[in-house]
Motif scaffolding. Sequence first.
Motif, PDB file in Angstrom:
ATOM      1  N   GLY A  20      67.718  33.956  63.148  1.00 49.78           N
ATOM      2  CA  GLY A  20      67.743  34.283  64.576  1.00 49.78           C
ATOM      3  C   GLY A  20      69.118  34.756  65.025  1.00 49.78           C
ATOM      4  N   LEU A  21      70.160  34.071  64.546  1.00 49.76           N
ATOM      5  CA  LEU A  21      71.523  34.460  64.926  1.00 49.76           C
ATOM      6  C   LEU A  21      71.885  35.838  64.357  1.00 49.76           C
ATOM      7  N   LEU A  22      71.483  36.083  63.111  1.00 44.27           N
ATOM      8  CA  LEU A  22      71.744  37.395  62.497  1.00 44.27           C
ATOM      9  C   LEU A  22      70.988  38.492  63.240  1.00 44.27           C
ATOM     10  N   ASN A  23      69.785  38.161  63.719  1.00 43.38           N
ATOM     11  CA  ASN A  23      68.994  39.144  64.476  1.00 43.38           C
ATOM     12  C   ASN A  23      69.700  39.524  65.779  1.00 43.38           C
ATOM     13  N   ILE A  24      70.349  38.548  66.402  1.00 42.67           N
ATOM     14  CA  ILE A  24      71.088  38.848  67.637  1.00 42.67           C
ATOM     15  C   ILE A  24      72.271  39.777  67.322  1.00 42.67           C
ATOM     16  N   ILE A  25      72.978  39.499  66.224  1.00 40.41           N
ATOM     17  CA  ILE A  25      74.094  40.373  65.820  1.00 40.41           C
ATOM     18  C   ILE A  25      73.578  41.796  65.588  1.00 40.41           C
ATOM     19  N   ALA A  26      72.443  41.917  64.906  1.00 39.54           N
ATOM     20  CA  ALA A  26      71.864  43.236  64.615  1.00 39.54           C
ATOM     21  C   ALA A  26      71.458  43.954  65.904  1.00 39.54           C
ATOM     22  N   ALA A  27      70.892  43.202  66.868  1.00 42.05           N
ATOM     23  CA  ALA A  27      70.465  43.807  68.138  1.00 42.05           C
ATOM     24  C   ALA A  27      71.683  44.306  68.932  1.00 42.05           C
ATOM     25  N   VAL A  28      72.759  43.530  68.927  1.00 43.39           N
ATOM     26  CA  VAL A  28      73.987  43.947  69.631  1.00 43.39           C
ATOM     27  C   VAL A  28      74.573  45.192  68.954  1.00 43.39           C
ATOM     28  N   ASP A  29      74.476  45.257  67.621  1.00 47.15           N
ATOM     29  CA  ASP A  29      74.955  46.428  66.888  1.00 47.15           C
ATOM     30  C   ASP A  29      74.166  47.672  67.306  1.00 47.15           C
ATOM     31  N   ALA A  30      72.850  47.527  67.480  1.00 47.26           N
ATOM     32  CA  ALA A  30      72.014  48.655  67.923  1.00 47.26           C
ATOM     33  C   ALA A  30      72.443  49.108  69.322  1.00 47.26           C
ATOM     34  N   HIS A  31      72.779  48.135  70.172  1.00 44.42           N
ATOM     35  CA  HIS A  31      73.244  48.460  71.532  1.00 44.42           C
ATOM     36  C   HIS A  31      74.568  49.230  71.461  1.00 44.42           C
ATOM     37  N   ASN A  32      75.466  48.786  70.577  1.00 42.57           N
ATOM     38  CA  ASN A  32      76.749  49.476  70.416  1.00 42.57           C
ATOM     39  C   ASN A  32      76.565  50.903  69.908  1.00 42.57           C
ATOM     40  N   LEU A  33      75.595  51.101  69.034  1.00 41.85           N
ATOM     41  CA  LEU A  33      75.300  52.448  68.546  1.00 41.85           C
ATOM     42  C   LEU A  33      74.787  53.320  69.688  1.00 41.85           C
ATOM     43  N   LYS A  34      73.965  52.735  70.543  1.00 37.47           N
ATOM     44  CA  LYS A  34      73.390  53.483  71.659  1.00 37.47           C
ATOM     45  C   LYS A  34      74.464  53.897  72.668  1.00 37.47           C
TER      46      LYS A  34
END
Lengths: 136, 63
Positions: free
Chosen positions: A117-131
């Motif tokens: 779950g914590l890694l998924n949050i990191i991945a989601a924030v990374d997607a936001h940074n890419l956007k």
Amino acid sequence: MATEETKKTSTNSGAQEGFVYLPLIAGWLVPGGGHFLLRKWGRGALLAASILGMFMLGLLMQGKVYAGAHDILDILGLAGDLGNGLLYVLSRMLGLGDVQVMVTTADWGTRFIVVAGLLNIIAAVDAHNLKTGRKS
Amino acid sequence: MGNAIFQPSHFTAVVLFALFASTVFGITQRETPRDMIRYGIYCFVLFVASAIALSWLMYFIAR
């Protein structure tokens, strides 16, 4: 110089077209979903495989999925589990992870599910940074 | 209650944990594919090496 600035500005505005939080939400709900939305197929697939793999192994090890919070450790565990997005909802609906931790492997499994779950949050924030163009 | 489908050894669990976490760290914390792979390997080695070092430390403390 001016041309470079103009180019940078146009790139940023291009990256911020549409709802900027959509990859963040998609990435939280579905592991790798934010990256798939941004057409980062390779990164998305690796993130999905890692997060799903960790979550599934946690369940196979009879890890517990937190349903409520009775003390501070439960609250932290629940917060981590909620990071799994739809995986959490699905596992709760199917009754997966509704166990008492009795053996050592089940304890590791519980940690695997929380960390997924914590890694998924990191991945989601990374997607936001890419956007937003903060990361390429 | 000990009927888990997957019952890895402690070391296998450490390696699997390190593999998944390092993959996510590598992809999210670096920008170019080359840097991602390098950072992922760096994190993996650090995870496993620190687990082994701490295990030996605890082994000697327990004696």
